[in-house]
Design an enzyme around this catalytic site. Structure first.
Site, short mmCIF file in Angstrom:
data_model
loop_
_atom_site.label_atom_id
_atom_site.label_comp_id
_atom_site.label_asym_id
_atom_site.label_seq_id
_atom_site.Cartn_x
_atom_site.Cartn_y
_atom_site.Cartn_z
N LEU A 250 0.82 -1.22 0.00
CA LEU A 250 0.00 0.00 0.00
C LEU A 250 0.85 1.26 0.00
O LEU A 250 0.44 2.30 -0.51
CB LEU A 250 -0.91 0.02 1.24
CG LEU A 250 -2.00 -1.05 1.31
CD1 LEU A 250 -2.72 -0.96 2.65
CD2 LEU A 250 -2.98 -0.87 0.17
N GLN B 238 5.17 2.91 1.08
CA GLN B 238 6.53 2.71 1.58
C GLN B 238 6.90 3.87 2.48
O GLN B 238 6.81 5.02 2.07
CB GLN B 238 7.53 2.63 0.42
CG GLN B 238 8.97 2.45 0.86
CD GLN B 238 9.23 1.06 1.42
OE1 GLN B 238 8.81 0.06 0.85
NE2 GLN B 238 9.91 0.98 2.55
N GLY B 239 7.31 3.58 3.72
CA GLY B 239 7.72 4.61 4.65
C GLY B 239 9.20 4.52 4.93
O GLY B 239 9.90 3.63 4.42
N THR C 188 7.35 -0.92 5.39
CA THR C 188 6.44 -0.97 4.26
C THR C 188 5.05 -1.37 4.75
O THR C 188 4.92 -2.19 5.66
CB THR C 188 6.93 -2.00 3.22
OG1 THR C 188 8.27 -1.67 2.85
CG2 THR C 188 6.07 -2.00 1.98
N VAL C 189 4.00 -0.78 4.15
CA VAL C 189 2.62 -1.06 4.54
C VAL C 189 1.99 -1.98 3.50
O VAL C 189 2.07 -1.71 2.29
CB VAL C 189 1.81 0.24 4.68
CG1 VAL C 189 0.40 -0.07 5.18
CG2 VAL C 189 2.50 1.21 5.62
N ASP D 289 1.67 16.72 14.03
CA ASP D 289 2.00 16.52 12.62
C ASP D 289 0.75 16.44 11.75
O ASP D 289 0.60 15.54 10.92
CB ASP D 289 2.85 15.25 12.46
CG ASP D 289 3.69 15.28 11.18
OD1 ASP D 289 3.95 16.38 10.67
OD2 ASP D 289 4.09 14.20 10.71
#
Length: 645
Positions: free
Chosen positions: A316, A318-319, A323-324, A437
């Protein structure tokens, strides 16, 4: 930082390996490898860096190569941390004697590791390393030393006069001089990095130091930039090129030296890896203990199967730290599974922060954390699946933005306000939480385009009896309130400021950091149009046809822009609370004050004691507090560079 046990083990290894060199210290032309003094400095943050000792080893090897053609060499590697090193052989040593002396010095010096500095004086050479460039130092009140032998002679001036003579000769002849008279001999050596005047100053001090050794058979002065020795026997070489070939000995010693350094480096790497593994197990143990009996605990195997074994097709987003993936649980429910890729102590704190805060709150406009898995080969976070990902995917895409008509945008603005108001302690919330944030990429949209606030990694809980928190600065450029940037004082009004920027972005369809020549950034453009009573021109062009068909909608849109300007005012005391924002958006007759101009941030013009007001420029150009927009469903560390609390 090393523990005492690690340091002792490392030093013992150095001492053991150094014994290999004792048989080679003898030569027919004496390389003078007796240690006159070894002085270790203190430890600091640089020496605690895992790269420090490998950098030290590289410096030592480079110095060895340079000494094949000269008697003086410096070496530094442009890395973090930096290690500066220098070696100086006395000018009367032959090249092979110089290399032999250095080989002994480099095996003794590691006894000081992991100190951030050390120097060793042998009777034939000098070796030093530091975390700063020290090559021009001549004297130091803190580190200069002298030593005297224990046995005495009758002459009260023994050694003093000849030391003066050798020192004067060294100043005249480029840094090296010897002298001998009446059975007394002296040698003076300045490092080649010093100029003539620095050499004179250093040797002048050295003469004064060996004067304290009068009536003793030997005396040495060991300063930052020079070495002076006298003795009742001749210890230096008249023929500075040497008289015997010691190539075989040198080759053996250098080979052994290289072997020892490799063994030391391997020992160090093993110690670091073992320590890191133990720490990771302790950290994960803390998490495991906390969630052992928790209903939020998932089995790793369940989530592995749910994501088709983390298939790339299920990705879904990429952080920065994971990864999601889209996962389907055995009951058919869709979830978002974030696969984390780190297990440090700081990660444990951030992980607890997100899990504890978000799992304890329930609201229709807040993303729900369903649970986590921490007992498999990696750690996983499980969120509710939000079908349409983040708001910025729609808002700033020319084709997708048309889906967001005015009614949808107003619903997103109101839903985000209700979610924030709940976080701030409203609507029966059991805690007060500051998100820190708020931005378009942290507002997710479900299948009905309803908003849900996500990413609580930077969130902080504010006690009911506190007015603010003093904390390290963290957040995203363009969304951070000026008083938080300047002072680090965190209140709910920091979230209100971020929300105001978010409202303007939603209504105008423009990122806050986009600069338009002649008009400026988003806040500046909207403010200027407000002052000119042309606020409707700030709205997203794709909304104008819709708003023209309903005059009341156009007025409503302008009211929303005013609310956004109110939230983004420079003074936090003038910003409304989120509950007041909800009333302004939902009640037709609720009074809306006139906004004052927002700050136009330029951090270079600020100091820590300035108040950000309408006339002060504050900035978001500092990279020390940047958070870039990345994938949704992120935990706190996915995309942040910020100062730790």
């Amino acid at each position: 930082m090393y523990s005492l046990t690690k340091t002792t083990q490392f030093q013992n290894a150095v001492v053991l390996y150094s014994l290999c060199f004792i048989p080679f210290s003898y030569s027919s032309s004496d390389p003078r490898t007796a240690v006159a003094g070894l002085y270790c400095g203190k430890r600091n943050n640089s020496s605690a860096d895992p790269n420090y000792i490998p950098t030290f080893v590289d410096d030592m090897q480079s110095l060895s190569l340079k000494l094949t053609t000269r008697r003086f060499a410096t070496q530094s590697i442009n890395s973090t941390p930096s290690v500066f090193a220098m070696v100086q052989c006395h000018n009367d040593l032959s090249p092979s004697d110089c290399q032999l002396c250095y080989a002994i010095a480099r095996t003794r010096l590691p006894r000081c590791l992991p100190s951030s500095s050390a120097r060793i004086f042998l009777d034939g050479c000098f070796l030093r390393y530091e975390t700063y460039e020290f090559y021009g130092e001549s004297i130091s009140a803190a580190s200069d030393r002298y030593s005297c032998s224990n046995d005495t002679v009758l002459d009260p001036q023994f050694g003093f006069r000849v030391s003066e003579t050798a020192a004067r000769a060294a100043v005249r002849r480029g840094g090296f001089g010897v002298a001998g008279e009446s059975g007394v001999h002296a040698l003076a050596q300045c490092w080649e990095s010093l100029g003539r005047e620095e050499c004179r100053v250093c040797l002048e001090k050295a003469v004064g130091e060996v004067k304290r050794c009068v009536s003793r058979r030997e005396g040495r002065a060991m300063n930052s930039g020079c070495f002076l020795r006298y003795s009742d026997h001749k210890f230096y070489n008249n023929d500075r090129h040497g008289i015997h070939n010691k190539g075989v000995i040198v080759a053996i010693v250098l080979t052994m030296s290289a072997f020892v350094m490799l063994v030391l480096l391997a020992t160090y790497v093993i110690i670091v890896k073992v320590s890191k593994t133990k720490q990771e197990k302790r950290n994960l143990g803390l998490v495991s203990k906390k969630f052992k009996n928790s209903k939020t605990k998932f089995k790793y195997e369940t989530l592995e199967k749910a994501t088709d074994y983390f298939s790339p097709k299920k990705t879904l987003g990429q952080g920065g730290n994971g990864t999601v993936f889209l996962g389907v649980l055995p009951n058919g429910k869709n979830v978002a599974v974030k696969r984390l890729v780190f297990n440090t102590r700081e990660w444990v704190e951030e992980f607890f922060n997100e899990v504890n805060l978000i799992s304890g709150i329930q609201h229709k406009n807040l993303v729900k954390l369903l649970g986590c898995s921490i007992e498999g080969p990696e750690s996983l976070l499980v969120y509710e699946y939000v079908a349409n990902k983040s708001l910025d995917n729609f808002l700033f895409d020319e084709s997708k933005s048309k889906v967001l008509n005015w009614c949808v945008r107003l619903n997103i603005i109101l839903g985000a306000a209700e979610g924030l108001a709940y976080l701030h302690g409203g609507d029966g919330s059991p805690v007060r939480i500051i998100h820190r944030d708020i931005k378009t990429s942290n507002v997710l949209l479900d299948d009905q385009l309803n908003p849900k606030i996500a990413d609580f990694g930077l969130a902080r809980c504010l006690g009911l009896d506190k007015t603010h928190l003093s904390t390290g600065i963290a957040g995203t450029l363009g969304y951070m309130a000026p008083e938080y940037v300047v002072r680090g004082q965190l209140t709910e009004k920091a979230d209100v400021y971020s929300y105001g920027v978010l409202v303007l972005e939603i209504a105008c369809g423009t990122r806050n950091n986009v600069f338009v020549p002649g008009a400026g950034h988003l806040l500046q453009r909207v403010w200027n149009l407000y002052r000119l009573n042309r606020l409707v021109e700030a709205l997203d062009p794709c909304l104008k046809e819709e708003l023209l068909q309903a005059q009341c909608s156009e007025a409503e849109a302008c009211k929303v822009l005013c609310v956004g300007l109110l939230c983004a005012q420079a003074s936090p005391s003038l910003r409304p609370s989120m509950e007041e924002v909800i009333l302004m958006l939902t009640e037709r007759d609720y009074p809306i004050p006139s906004p004052t101009n927002p700050p136009f941030l330029r951090i270079s013009s600020l100091t820590t004691d300035q108040e950000c007001s309408s006339s002060i420029s504050c900035s978001t150009n500092s990279t020390t507090m940047v958070k870039t927009d990345q994938a949704s469903y992120t935990s706190s560390e996915t995309s942040t560079t910020h100062r730790r609390n």
